[in-house]
Design a protein around this motif. Sequence first.
Motif, PDB file in Angstrom:
ATOM      1  N   ALA A  13       5.215   3.737  14.128  1.00  0.00           N
ATOM      2  CA  ALA A  13       4.406   3.507  15.328  1.00  0.00           C
ATOM      3  C   ALA A  13       3.023   3.042  14.883  1.00  0.00           C
ATOM      4  O   ALA A  13       2.563   3.362  13.787  1.00  0.00           O
ATOM      5  N   ASP A  43      -3.983   0.172  17.739  1.00  0.00           N
ATOM      6  CA  ASP A  43      -5.366   0.050  17.290  1.00  0.00           C
ATOM      7  C   ASP A  43      -6.106   1.354  17.619  1.00  0.00           C
ATOM      8  O   ASP A  43      -5.990   1.869  18.739  1.00  0.00           O
ATOM      9  N   LYS A  44      -6.882   1.843  16.659  1.00  0.00           N
ATOM     10  CA  LYS A  44      -7.515   3.160  16.867  1.00  0.00           C
ATOM     11  C   LYS A  44      -8.492   3.152  18.048  1.00  0.00           C
ATOM     12  O   LYS A  44      -8.695   4.171  18.703  1.00  0.00           O
ATOM     13  N   SER A  83      -0.870   9.795  11.223  1.00  0.00           N
ATOM     14  CA  SER A  83      -1.085   9.297  12.590  1.00  0.00           C
ATOM     15  C   SER A  83      -2.126  10.121  13.335  1.00  0.00           C
ATOM     16  O   SER A  83      -2.893   9.597  14.139  1.00  0.00           O
ATOM     17  N   ALA A  84      -2.089  11.438  13.074  1.00  0.00           N
ATOM     18  CA  ALA A  84      -2.980  12.351  13.792  1.00  0.00           C
ATOM     19  C   ALA A  84      -4.378  12.349  13.196  1.00  0.00           C
ATOM     20  O   ALA A  84      -5.303  12.925  13.761  1.00  0.00           O
ATOM     21  N   MET A  86      -0.378   4.260  23.426  1.00  0.00           N
ATOM     22  CA  MET A  86       0.787   4.780  22.691  1.00  0.00           C
ATOM     23  C   MET A  86       1.753   5.477  23.643  1.00  0.00           C
ATOM     24  O   MET A  86       2.964   5.463  23.428  1.00  0.00           O
ATOM     25  N   LEU A  91      -6.989   4.410  21.240  1.00  0.00           N
ATOM     26  CA  LEU A  91      -6.534   5.801  21.268  1.00  0.00           C
ATOM     27  C   LEU A  91      -7.669   6.751  21.649  1.00  0.00           C
ATOM     28  O   LEU A  91      -7.671   7.922  21.294  1.00  0.00           O
ATOM     29  N   VAL A 138      -8.006  12.014  14.879  1.00  0.00           N
ATOM     30  CA  VAL A 138      -7.975  12.513  16.256  1.00  0.00           C
ATOM     31  C   VAL A 138      -8.974  13.658  16.346  1.00  0.00           C
ATOM     32  O   VAL A 138      -8.769  14.718  15.758  1.00  0.00           O
ATOM     33  N   LYS A 173       5.533   4.606  23.964  1.00  0.00           N
ATOM     34  CA  LYS A 173       6.597   5.614  23.787  1.00  0.00           C
ATOM     35  C   LYS A 173       7.534   5.637  24.993  1.00  0.00           C
ATOM     36  O   LYS A 173       8.746   5.845  24.832  1.00  0.00           O
ATOM     37  N   ARG A 178       0.814  -1.214   0.000  1.00  0.00           N
ATOM     38  CA  ARG A 178       0.000   0.000   0.000  1.00  0.00           C
ATOM     39  C   ARG A 178       0.853   1.274   0.000  1.00  0.00           C
ATOM     40  O   ARG A 178       0.460   2.297  -0.552  1.00  0.00           O
ATOM     41  N   PHE A 179       2.014   1.205   0.653  1.00  0.00           N
ATOM     42  CA  PHE A 179       2.836   2.408   0.785  1.00  0.00           C
ATOM     43  C   PHE A 179       3.966   2.487  -0.237  1.00  0.00           C
ATOM     44  O   PHE A 179       4.707   3.465  -0.278  1.00  0.00           O
ATOM     45  N   TYR A 183      -3.905   9.560  24.402  1.00  0.00           N
ATOM     46  CA  TYR A 183      -2.709   8.928  23.812  1.00  0.00           C
ATOM     47  C   TYR A 183      -2.574   7.491  24.341  1.00  0.00           C
ATOM     48  O   TYR A 183      -2.056   6.612  23.681  1.00  0.00           O
ATOM     49  N   TYR A 232       7.088  10.954  21.651  1.00  0.00           N
ATOM     50  CA  TYR A 232       6.107  12.014  21.948  1.00  0.00           C
ATOM     51  C   TYR A 232       5.978  12.173  23.464  1.00  0.00           C
ATOM     52  O   TYR A 232       6.121  11.202  24.216  1.00  0.00           O
ATOM     53  N   VAL A 276      -1.099  12.179  28.565  1.00  0.00           N
ATOM     54  CA  VAL A 276      -1.741  13.068  27.601  1.00  0.00           C
ATOM     55  C   VAL A 276      -3.056  12.399  27.205  1.00  0.00           C
ATOM     56  O   VAL A 276      -3.057  11.239  26.777  1.00  0.00           O
ATOM     57  N   GLN A 277      -4.138  13.110  27.386  1.00  0.00           N
ATOM     58  CA  GLN A 277      -5.484  12.595  27.128  1.00  0.00           C
ATOM     59  C   GLN A 277      -5.557  11.850  25.789  1.00  0.00           C
ATOM     60  O   GLN A 277      -5.097  12.379  24.764  1.00  0.00           O
TER      61      GLN A 277
HETATM   62  C1  N5H Z   1      -2.719  12.853  22.204  1.00  0.00           C
HETATM   63  C2  N5H Z   1      -2.697  12.688  20.905  1.00  0.00           C
HETATM   64  C3  N5H Z   1      -3.980  12.415  20.174  1.00  0.00           C
HETATM   65  C4  N5H Z   1      -4.341  10.941  20.135  1.00  0.00           C
HETATM   66  C5  N5H Z   1      -3.657  10.318  18.967  1.00  0.00           C
HETATM   67  C6  N5H Z   1      -2.843   9.325  19.019  1.00  0.00           C
HETATM   68  C7  N5H Z   1      -1.983   8.927  17.913  1.00  0.00           C
HETATM   69  C8  N5H Z   1      -1.193   7.910  18.062  1.00  0.00           C
HETATM   70  C9  N5H Z   1      -0.178   7.493  17.051  1.00  0.00           C
HETATM   71  C10 N5H Z   1      -0.467   6.139  16.441  1.00  0.00           C
HETATM   72  C11 N5H Z   1       0.814   5.655  15.803  1.00  0.00           C
HETATM   73  C12 N5H Z   1      -1.572   6.306  15.409  1.00  0.00           C
HETATM   74  C13 N5H Z   1      -2.124   5.037  14.845  1.00  0.00           C
HETATM   75  O1  N5H Z   1      -1.609   3.952  15.046  1.00  0.00           O
HETATM   76  C14 N5H Z   1      -3.356   5.189  13.990  1.00  0.00           C
HETATM   77  C15 N5H Z   1      -3.928   3.857  13.508  1.00  0.00           C
HETATM   78  O2  N5H Z   1      -4.729   3.281  14.499  1.00  0.00           O
HETATM   79  C16 N5H Z   1      -4.820   4.104  12.271  1.00  0.00           C
HETATM   80  N1  N5H Z   1      -4.050   4.671  11.177  1.00  0.00           N
HETATM   81  C17 N5H Z   1      -3.474   3.928  10.195  1.00  0.00           C
HETATM   82  O3  N5H Z   1      -3.614   2.720  10.153  1.00  0.00           O
HETATM   83  C18 N5H Z   1      -2.680   4.659   9.168  1.00  0.00           C
HETATM   84  C19 N5H Z   1      -3.277   4.365   7.817  1.00  0.00           C
HETATM   85  C20 N5H Z   1      -1.233   4.255   9.285  1.00  0.00           C
HETATM   86  C21 N5H Z   1      -0.365   4.816   8.226  1.00  0.00           C
HETATM   87  O4  N5H Z   1      -0.809   4.772  10.519  1.00  0.00           O
HETATM   88  C22 N5H Z   1       0.198   4.163  11.163  1.00  0.00           C
HETATM   89  N2  N5H Z   1       0.597   4.719  12.320  1.00  0.00           N
HETATM   90  O5  N5H Z   1       0.707   3.181  10.720  1.00  0.00           O
HETATM   91  C23 N5H Z   1      -1.390  12.673  20.184  1.00  0.00           C
HETATM   92  C24 N5H Z   1      -1.228  13.767  19.149  1.00  0.00           C
HETATM   93  C25 N5H Z   1      -1.419  15.131  19.787  1.00  0.00           C
HETATM   94  C26 N5H Z   1       0.213  13.697  18.578  1.00  0.00           C
HETATM   95  C27 N5H Z   1       0.471  12.482  17.724  1.00  0.00           C
HETATM   96  C28 N5H Z   1      -0.395  12.282  16.540  1.00  0.00           C
HETATM   97  C29 N5H Z   1       1.469  11.647  18.099  1.00  0.00           C
HETATM   98  C30 N5H Z   1       1.937  10.439  17.379  1.00  0.00           C
HETATM   99  O6  N5H Z   1       2.527   9.552  18.017  1.00  0.00           O
HETATM  100  O7  N5H Z   1       1.753  10.344  16.157  1.00  0.00           O
END
Ligand code: N5H
Length: 257
Positions: free
Chosen positions: A96, A99-100, A198-199, A161, A103, A202, A165, A44-45, A158, A148, A155-156
């Motif tokens: 990183a 699972d969403k 990643s954000a 994760m 979060l 949110v 971290k 995909r990437f 997070y 982070y 951090v609310q």
């Molecule tokens: C306090 C916050 C807000 C809460 C957000 C948390 C973000 C965590 C980071 C992780 C890595 C995000 C993540 O795994 C998202 C996945 O569940 C869904 N996304 C995906 O699958 C996409 C398509 C792929 C490409 O993503 C990944 N990661 O593979 C933190 C924010 C203020 C700061 C922040 C956003 C920090 C951070 O660690 O990125």
Amino acid sequence: MNFSLEGKTYVIMGVANKRSLAWGIAKTLDEAGADLIFTYANERFEKPVRQLAETLKNKNSRFYLCDVTNDESIDQAFETIGEDVGSIAGLAHCIAFADKNDLKGEFIDTSRDGYLLAHNISAYSLVAVTRRAEKLMTDGGKIVTLTYLGGERVVQNYNVMGVAKASLDATMKYLANDIGKKNIRINAISAGPIRTLSAKGVGDFNSILKDIEEKAPLRKAVTQEDVGANAYYLLSDLSNGVTGEIIHVDSGYSILG
Ligand code: N5H
């Protein structure tokens, strides 16, 4: 001091799209003349990263599949990189995942699987990758990872994760102690919030950014370019003598009580 990275090869892991911090790092290293190797987690990437790399000054980028949840995939990637380029000067680990569903809500509800998944991809991967990469760093090396503030304090949202971290930060320090004797340095950048993939999703990201703009000492959010510039520092001889460190590229937000 030689500011050019010409003739040096760097591995960049974790470019998903043009907003990725990994891409910010790639652009800065490209400006400095480096040769770049990109790894991607799955098909995909592959296309997006290949397309982005076409926009770089240096057109000789290389691309390898590397799924950090799979030891054979990591072995294969780094063995092939070794065969193709020989030695590497550095590596940027910008990976990183959680699972969403983990979060949001309360951390106390994290499942065993969700906890292990976040730690596997976001923290253990640094051990797995460093062990393979250090073998290719025959003339010393530099590694940078992305962390982070949520790993240092609560951090609310997070949630898991943040715990991953915290593990990544400690992992980075223990690795620094192991690889220092080979003249390989490893450090982390703790970036302030930036609108990346990643954000995405949110809910209150705007209010998180607004808080930075109002309260952080510099009264502005950091950018992909800010992260790129600091990564250049950590991945070059400018940071000689620095290892096991977490540099907060966050407009000073983390000094606030
Ligand atoms: C306090 C916050 C807000 C809460 C957000 C948390 C973000 C965590 C980071 C992780 C890595 C995000 C993540 O795994 C998202 C996945 O569940 C869904 N996304 C995906 O699958 C996409 C398509 C792929 C490409 O993503 C990944 N990661 O593979 C933190 C924010 C203020 C700061 C922040 C956003 C920090 C951070 O660690 O990125």
